[in-house]
Write a protein that holds these residues in place. Structure first.
Motif, mmCIF file in Angstrom:
data_model
loop_
_atom_site.group_PDB
_atom_site.id
_atom_site.type_symbol
_atom_site.label_atom_id
_atom_site.label_comp_id
_atom_site.label_asym_id
_atom_site.label_seq_id
_atom_site.Cartn_x
_atom_site.Cartn_y
_atom_site.Cartn_z
ATOM 1 N N PHE A 179 0.842 -1.186 0.000
ATOM 2 C CA PHE A 179 0.000 0.000 0.000
ATOM 3 C C PHE A 179 0.879 1.238 0.000
ATOM 4 O O PHE A 179 1.839 1.325 0.764
ATOM 5 C CB PHE A 179 -0.889 -0.002 1.250
ATOM 6 N N THR A 180 0.579 2.185 -0.885
ATOM 7 C CA THR A 180 1.293 3.450 -0.908
ATOM 8 C C THR A 180 0.294 4.598 -0.903
ATOM 9 O O THR A 180 -0.846 4.467 -1.345
ATOM 10 C CB THR A 180 2.211 3.586 -2.137
ATOM 11 N N LEU A 181 0.760 5.730 -0.402
ATOM 12 C CA LEU A 181 -0.081 6.908 -0.240
ATOM 13 C C LEU A 181 0.720 8.129 -0.662
ATOM 14 O O LEU A 181 1.911 8.224 -0.370
ATOM 15 C CB LEU A 181 -0.501 7.037 1.231
ATOM 16 N N SER A 182 0.085 9.071 -1.345
ATOM 17 C CA SER A 182 0.763 10.292 -1.764
ATOM 18 C C SER A 182 -0.220 11.445 -1.791
ATOM 19 O O SER A 182 -1.420 11.254 -1.959
ATOM 20 C CB SER A 182 1.385 10.112 -3.149
ATOM 21 N N VAL A 183 0.300 12.661 -1.623
ATOM 22 C CA VAL A 183 -0.506 13.867 -1.766
ATOM 23 C C VAL A 183 -0.405 14.314 -3.220
ATOM 24 O O VAL A 183 0.675 14.627 -3.706
ATOM 25 C CB VAL A 183 -0.014 14.990 -0.827
ATOM 26 N N GLN A 184 -1.525 14.342 -3.906
ATOM 27 C CA GLN A 184 -1.526 14.737 -5.310
ATOM 28 C C GLN A 184 -1.905 16.200 -5.499
ATOM 29 O O GLN A 184 -1.547 16.809 -6.502
ATOM 30 C CB GLN A 184 -2.471 13.837 -6.105
ATOM 31 N N ASP A 185 -2.639 16.756 -4.549
ATOM 32 C CA ASP A 185 -2.993 18.165 -4.659
ATOM 33 C C ASP A 185 -3.306 18.693 -3.271
ATOM 34 O O ASP A 185 -3.881 17.980 -2.441
ATOM 35 C CB ASP A 185 -4.202 18.346 -5.578
ATOM 36 N N TYR A 186 -2.892 19.926 -3.019
ATOM 37 C CA TYR A 186 -3.195 20.587 -1.752
ATOM 38 C C TYR A 186 -3.475 22.055 -2.027
ATOM 39 O O TYR A 186 -2.714 22.721 -2.733
ATOM 40 C CB TYR A 186 -2.039 20.452 -0.764
ATOM 41 N N ALA A 187 -4.569 22.544 -1.473
ATOM 42 C CA ALA A 187 -4.937 23.944 -1.656
ATOM 43 C C ALA A 187 -5.314 24.527 -0.308
ATOM 44 O O ALA A 187 -6.074 23.925 0.452
ATOM 45 C CB ALA A 187 -6.111 24.079 -2.632
ATOM 46 N N GLY A 188 -4.767 25.688 -0.003
ATOM 47 C CA GLY A 188 -5.116 26.359 1.238
ATOM 48 C C GLY A 188 -3.944 26.445 2.176
ATOM 49 O O GLY A 188 -2.822 26.070 1.862
ATOM 50 N N GLY A 189 -4.216 26.935 3.368
ATOM 51 C CA GLY A 189 -3.220 27.078 4.413
ATOM 52 C C GLY A 189 -3.920 27.421 5.702
ATOM 53 O O GLY A 189 -5.143 27.522 5.742
ATOM 54 N N ALA A 190 -3.160 27.583 6.760
ATOM 55 C CA ALA A 190 -3.758 27.888 8.055
ATOM 56 C C ALA A 190 -4.621 29.135 7.945
ATOM 57 O O ALA A 190 -4.209 30.154 7.402
ATOM 58 C CB ALA A 190 -2.663 28.090 9.097
ATOM 59 N N GLY A 191 -5.860 29.045 8.449
ATOM 60 C CA GLY A 191 -6.770 30.173 8.424
ATOM 61 C C GLY A 191 -7.604 30.256 7.165
ATOM 62 O O GLY A 191 -8.409 31.170 7.013
ATOM 63 N N ALA A 192 -7.436 29.310 6.245
ATOM 64 C CA ALA A 192 -8.209 29.312 5.009
ATOM 65 C C ALA A 192 -8.839 27.939 4.806
ATOM 66 O O ALA A 192 -8.467 26.966 5.449
ATOM 67 C CB ALA A 192 -7.310 29.667 3.821
ATOM 68 N N GLY A 193 -9.799 27.884 3.885
ATOM 69 C CA GLY A 193 -10.355 26.589 3.541
ATOM 70 C C GLY A 193 -9.261 25.713 2.946
ATOM 71 O O GLY A 193 -8.455 26.189 2.147
ATOM 72 N N GLN A 194 -9.230 24.455 3.323
ATOM 73 C CA GLN A 194 -8.143 23.583 2.900
ATOM 74 C C GLN A 194 -8.697 22.308 2.282
ATOM 75 O O GLN A 194 -9.602 21.685 2.828
ATOM 76 C CB GLN A 194 -7.234 23.241 4.088
#
Length: 254
Positions: free
Chosen positions: A138-153
């Protein structure tokens, strides 16, 4: 809680990078807890120690603190509590045949449960899990990330596995470390609780493909520098967890 049978994993358009995986023994340590429970802070210290020691030693041990909501009517509403996490604990109670809910409860790899503050039981269960080789890559990866602390994520995770069981589900959680709460009422009134590995977002998907994507919406106040994404494959029947992997959100959030 997301019904494992209602959401299906979506096929991605390209192969996944091998970012995080657990190919040998591993331990998924789930704890059911509440800020309203005076017995829970010592157990949460144990969970913190488990995660900290495993991180220092490079061991595949994944800690998740699920805050249940049935303490909320007894004086202090836990800001991390969710009825979905209570439902998850209820499912374990049925699987274990006890029908009993209590906090703090620790569950290792979906099959062993005990009082969460019991360091000796935790060490024994984790050591046993680490020596049991998994047969499910089993492998896991982050393919997309949008946002940051204090914003919608929004986080899009990719996964890859082999030969998923017809009754397997993929659980995905965002856990956060270094959280503090000033508790004004209830059994912990007057205390400032520092908590790690708190589950801030969680979903389950029916696992009907060898690779796919899953999307999670993180709370606006999530600090990505203190967050980890944990994915684990679990049998729907006996609740046994057969594979797990994790990746720190800070690695892609910058």
């Amino acid at each position: 809680m997301t019904d494992p049978g209602s959401n299906r994993a979506r096929l991605p358009g390209s192969p996944l990078p091998d970012v995080a995986s657990a190919d040998g023994g591993f331990a998924v340590v789930e704890m059911f807890t509440s800020q309203g429970c005076s017995s829970c802070p010592p157990a949460e210290e144990v969970l913190t120690e488990i995660e900290r020691d495993a991180r220092a030693q490079g061991q595949p041990v994944f800690a998740l603190g699920f805050h249940v909501d049935y303490w909320d009517d007894l004086g202090w509403p836990d800001r991390f509590a969710d009825a979905a996490y209570t439902a998850r604990q209820e499912a374990y109670a049925r699987a274990f045949g006890s029908g009993r809910l209590y906090t703090p409860q620790m569950v290792v790899n979906g099959t062993v449960e005990f009082v969460g503050s019991d360091r000796r039981r935790a060490a024994t269960a984790i050591a046993s899990a680490l020596t049991s080789a998994t047969t499910t890559p089993f492998t896991l990866s982050v393919q997309d990330y949008a946002g940051g602390a204090g914003a919608g994520q929004r986080v899009v995770l990719g996964f890859e596995t082999e030969r998923p069981s017809e009754r397997a589900v993929l659980n995905v959680a965002i856990v956060e470390r270094g959280l503090e709460s000033e508790v004004a009422r209830g059994e912990n009134a007057g205390r400032t609780l520092r908590q790690d590995n708190v589950v801030r977002a969680f979903t389950s998907l029916g696992l009907d493909a060898e690779r796919g994507q899953v999307e999670l919406e993180a709370p606006p106040d999530l600090d990505p520098r203190q967050a980890t994404l944990v994915g684990y494959v679990q049998n729907k029947g006996d609740r046994a967890i057969v594979a797990a992997a994790a990746v720190d959100l800070s690695a892609v959030a910058g």
